[in-house]
Design a protein around this motif. Structure first.
Motif, PDB file in Angstrom:
ATOM      1  N   PHE A 193       7.001  -2.760  -5.072  1.00 23.38           N
ATOM      2  CA  PHE A 193       5.653  -3.306  -4.933  1.00 23.38           C
ATOM      3  C   PHE A 193       5.620  -4.740  -5.444  1.00 23.38           C
ATOM      4  N   ARG A 194       6.218  -4.967  -6.604  1.00 20.04           N
ATOM      5  CA  ARG A 194       6.208  -6.310  -7.203  1.00 20.04           C
ATOM      6  C   ARG A 194       6.991  -7.301  -6.331  1.00 20.04           C
ATOM      7  N   ILE A 195       8.103  -6.874  -5.760  1.00 20.94           N
ATOM      8  CA  ILE A 195       8.864  -7.757  -4.874  1.00 20.94           C
ATOM      9  C   ILE A 195       8.003  -8.162  -3.678  1.00 20.94           C
ATOM     10  N   GLY A 210       2.879   6.002  -2.639  1.00 22.64           N
ATOM     11  CA  GLY A 210       4.045   6.783  -3.046  1.00 22.64           C
ATOM     12  C   GLY A 210       4.107   6.976  -4.552  1.00 22.64           C
ATOM     13  N   ALA A 211       3.829   5.905  -5.303  1.00 27.85           N
ATOM     14  CA  ALA A 211       3.855   6.004  -6.765  1.00 27.85           C
ATOM     15  C   ALA A 211       2.772   6.959  -7.260  1.00 27.85           C
ATOM     16  N   VAL A 212       1.573   6.862  -6.683  1.00 27.32           N
ATOM     17  CA  VAL A 212       0.484   7.764  -7.081  1.00 27.32           C
ATOM     18  C   VAL A 212       0.853   9.208  -6.740  1.00 27.32           C
ATOM     19  N   ALA A 213       1.441   9.424  -5.584  1.00 27.32           N
ATOM     20  CA  ALA A 213       1.852  10.778  -5.191  1.00 27.32           C
ATOM     21  C   ALA A 213       2.869  11.346  -6.186  1.00 27.32           C
ATOM     22  N   CYS A 214       3.791  10.519  -6.626  1.00 29.02           N
ATOM     23  CA  CYS A 214       4.788  10.982  -7.607  1.00 29.02           C
ATOM     24  C   CYS A 214       4.132  11.285  -8.951  1.00 29.02           C
ATOM     25  N   VAL A 215       3.184  10.447  -9.350  1.00 30.29           N
ATOM     26  CA  VAL A 215       2.474  10.674 -10.618  1.00 30.29           C
ATOM     27  C   VAL A 215       1.688  11.981 -10.542  1.00 30.29           C
ATOM     28  N   GLY A 265       0.818  -1.215   0.000  1.00 27.96           N
ATOM     29  CA  GLY A 265       0.000   0.000   0.000  1.00 27.96           C
ATOM     30  C   GLY A 265       0.847   1.258   0.000  1.00 27.96           C
ATOM     31  N   VAL A 266       1.904   1.250   0.820  1.00 31.95           N
ATOM     32  CA  VAL A 266       2.801   2.410   0.884  1.00 31.95           C
ATOM     33  C   VAL A 266       3.457   2.648  -0.477  1.00 31.95           C
ATOM     34  N   MET A 267       3.882   1.574  -1.142  1.00 30.59           N
ATOM     35  CA  MET A 267       4.516   1.727  -2.455  1.00 30.59           C
ATOM     36  C   MET A 267       3.535   2.313  -3.470  1.00 30.59           C
ATOM     37  N   LEU A 268       2.290   1.842  -3.441  1.00 27.58           N
ATOM     38  CA  LEU A 268       1.288   2.372  -4.376  1.00 27.58           C
ATOM     39  C   LEU A 268       0.962   3.832  -4.076  1.00 27.58           C
ATOM     40  N   PHE A 304      12.071   7.989 -12.048  1.00 24.48           N
ATOM     41  CA  PHE A 304      12.840   6.868 -11.509  1.00 24.48           C
ATOM     42  C   PHE A 304      12.336   6.430 -10.134  1.00 24.48           C
ATOM     43  N   VAL A 305      11.839   7.362  -9.340  1.00 25.68           N
ATOM     44  CA  VAL A 305      11.257   6.991  -8.046  1.00 25.68           C
ATOM     45  C   VAL A 305       9.992   6.158  -8.258  1.00 25.68           C
ATOM     46  N   ILE A 306       9.175   6.531  -9.243  1.00 28.21           N
ATOM     47  CA  ILE A 306       7.982   5.726  -9.568  1.00 28.21           C
ATOM     48  C   ILE A 306       8.403   4.317  -9.959  1.00 28.21           C
ATOM     49  N   ALA A 307       9.412   4.222 -10.817  1.00 24.56           N
ATOM     50  CA  ALA A 307       9.897   2.898 -11.230  1.00 24.56           C
ATOM     51  C   ALA A 307      10.364   2.094 -10.026  1.00 24.56           C
ATOM     52  N   LEU A 308      11.107   2.736  -9.136  1.00 25.98           N
ATOM     53  CA  LEU A 308      11.601   2.056  -7.942  1.00 25.98           C
ATOM     54  C   LEU A 308      10.443   1.561  -7.073  1.00 25.98           C
ATOM     55  N   LEU A 309       9.462   2.410  -6.859  1.00 25.48           N
ATOM     56  CA  LEU A 309       8.322   2.033  -6.017  1.00 25.48           C
ATOM     57  C   LEU A 309       7.532   0.879  -6.630  1.00 25.48           C
TER      58      LEU A 309
END
Length: 183
Positions: free
Chosen positions: A80-82, A27-32, A22-25, A71-76
């Motif tokens: 998430f996948r891991i 974070g990714a949404v916040a970056c987007v 959830g945190v990764m998602l 790149f932060v989105i990619a990392l997050l």
């Protein structure tokens, strides 16, 4: 196999993994959301930085921030996948059947994704260093934050361990299948 339904460690692991996913998602949404917001608020950002840090090249800075966010989105998303793969492995442990070929495949994927994490942190470190340097002459907005990103010995060791565990799980699944075939 028997099901391990009441193991508190597995329940805690699943809860933590759900939380991390959830945190990764989020974070990714916040970056987007932040990327177009920077474009929409570009004038306000330029005015404010002009007051606080007149030596900072604002258009270049905005592009660097956008690159950093990509790149932060990619990392997050990789993280998430891991966590998602690890949650699936934990689920098979809870079902009492962890030595299945799918878990060996999951561990191999996690190893490659760990390498991806290492590689994605390199440009993140570069962007962050450039942004830090851009603010070096602006003590009002410059902080003493140190960014330690890049290749990590621990991350590379984790990748190696995951590849080895994948082989162990693959061998365990094959031995179990062979044993079941003889019975």
């Amino acid at each position: 196999m028997t099901s391990i339904t009441r193991d508190p460690l597995l329940a805690a692991a699943k809860g933590i993994l759900w939380f991390l996913m959830g945190v990764m998602l989020v974070g990714a949404v916040a970056c987007v959301v932040a990327m177009p917001a920077m474009l929409l608020l570009q004038d306000n950002i330029t005015i404010q930085l002009g007051k606080d840090a007149p030596t900072v090249p604002v258009p270049t800075l905005l592009w660097a921030l956008a690159g950093l966010l990509v790149f932060v989105i990619a990392l997050l998303l990789v993280l998430f996948r891991i966590f998602q793969l690890l949650k699936r492995i934990v689920s098979t442990v809870g079902e009492g059947d962890p030595f299945v070929p799918e878990n060996a495949t999951r561990l191999t994927q996690m190893a490659w994704l760990t390498l991806a994490v290492q590689l994605v942190t390199l440009p993140i470190s570069g962007f962050a260093d450039w942004i830090d340097e851009a603010f070096a002459d602006a003590p009002e907005v410059h902080s003493d934050i140190t960014i330690n990103a890049g290749l990590s010995g621990n991350g590379l060791l984790l990748m190696l361990i995951l590849f080895i565990l994948a082989r162990v799980f693959r061998k365990g699944a094959a031995m179990r299948a062979e044993l079941e075939g003889t019975v």
